[in-house]
Design a protein around this motif. Structure first.
Motif, PDB file in Angstrom:
ATOM      1  N   ARG A 196      23.970  14.237  26.828  1.00 45.24           N
ATOM      2  CA  ARG A 196      23.793  13.967  28.264  1.00 45.24           C
ATOM      3  C   ARG A 196      22.622  13.008  28.498  1.00 45.24           C
ATOM      4  O   ARG A 196      22.709  12.110  29.334  1.00 45.24           O
ATOM      5  N   GLN A 197      21.553  13.188  27.751  1.00 42.62           N
ATOM      6  CA  GLN A 197      20.388  12.313  27.892  1.00 42.62           C
ATOM      7  C   GLN A 197      20.731  10.889  27.477  1.00 42.62           C
ATOM      8  O   GLN A 197      20.323   9.920  28.124  1.00 42.62           O
ATOM      9  N   GLY A 226      21.250   5.301  29.327  1.00 38.89           N
ATOM     10  CA  GLY A 226      22.230   4.337  29.806  1.00 38.89           C
ATOM     11  C   GLY A 226      23.243   3.865  28.783  1.00 38.89           C
ATOM     12  O   GLY A 226      23.881   2.832  28.982  1.00 38.89           O
ATOM     13  N   SER A 257      26.866  20.386  33.618  1.00 34.28           N
ATOM     14  CA  SER A 257      25.431  20.342  33.317  1.00 34.28           C
ATOM     15  C   SER A 257      25.041  21.347  32.238  1.00 34.28           C
ATOM     16  O   SER A 257      24.086  21.144  31.509  1.00 34.28           O
ATOM     17  N   VAL A 278      23.614   9.393  27.656  1.00 39.50           N
ATOM     18  CA  VAL A 278      24.485   8.746  28.632  1.00 39.50           C
ATOM     19  C   VAL A 278      23.752   8.498  29.947  1.00 39.50           C
ATOM     20  O   VAL A 278      23.758   7.388  30.483  1.00 39.50           O
ATOM     21  N   PHE A 279      23.114   9.540  30.487  1.00 42.64           N
ATOM     22  CA  PHE A 279      22.566   9.444  31.840  1.00 42.64           C
ATOM     23  C   PHE A 279      21.166   8.834  31.908  1.00 42.64           C
ATOM     24  O   PHE A 279      20.857   8.123  32.851  1.00 42.64           O
ATOM     25  N   VAL A 280      20.309   9.101  30.924  1.00 39.08           N
ATOM     26  CA  VAL A 280      18.929   8.611  30.979  1.00 39.08           C
ATOM     27  C   VAL A 280      18.793   7.267  30.268  1.00 39.08           C
ATOM     28  O   VAL A 280      18.235   6.309  30.816  1.00 39.08           O
ATOM     29  N   ARG A 315      29.630   5.956  27.004  1.00 38.00           N
ATOM     30  CA  ARG A 315      30.140   7.206  26.417  1.00 38.00           C
ATOM     31  C   ARG A 315      30.752   6.951  25.044  1.00 38.00           C
ATOM     32  O   ARG A 315      30.632   7.778  24.150  1.00 38.00           O
ATOM     33  N   CYS A 327      29.466  15.503  29.699  1.00 34.66           N
ATOM     34  CA  CYS A 327      28.915  14.841  30.877  1.00 34.66           C
ATOM     35  C   CYS A 327      29.432  15.475  32.171  1.00 34.66           C
ATOM     36  O   CYS A 327      28.781  15.378  33.210  1.00 34.66           O
TER      37      CYS A 327
END
Length: 85
Positions: free
Chosen positions: A8-9, A15, A39, A11-13, A18, A36
């Motif tokens: 998750r980090q 950038g 949570s 992908v989301f933090v 996937r 993703c």
């Protein structure tokens, strides 16, 4: 760190895409998509309730027969524990 959190980090933090994240951590892209989407890991969930055994509807009758017949043997004669007695 937990793989779930790392994915998750990534992908989301950080950038990353996937697809790149899947390649980086050695998991399938669908797995990354699922990680993703939630949570926290959703855990195991059944789609349908567990099927009951076929004998289940007769257990009341069987218990009643065993309770009413005192001469009913406790264990079966062909079992090894009763043959040693």
């Amino acid at each position: 760190m937990d793989l779930y959190l790392l994915v998750r980090q990534s992908v989301f933090v950080e950038g990353r895409s996937r697809r790149e994240t899947a390649r980086l951590f050695g998991v399938a892209r669908k797995t990354v998509d699922k990680m993703c989407a939630f949570s926290v890991p959703p855990g195991y969930r059944r789609k349908e309730p567990a099927a009951r055994p076929k004998l289940d509807r007769f257990t009341g009758i069987i218990d009643e027969i065993l309770a009413n017949d005192p001469k009913m043997p406790v264990d079966l004669p062909w079992e090894s524990s009763s043959s040693l007695k």
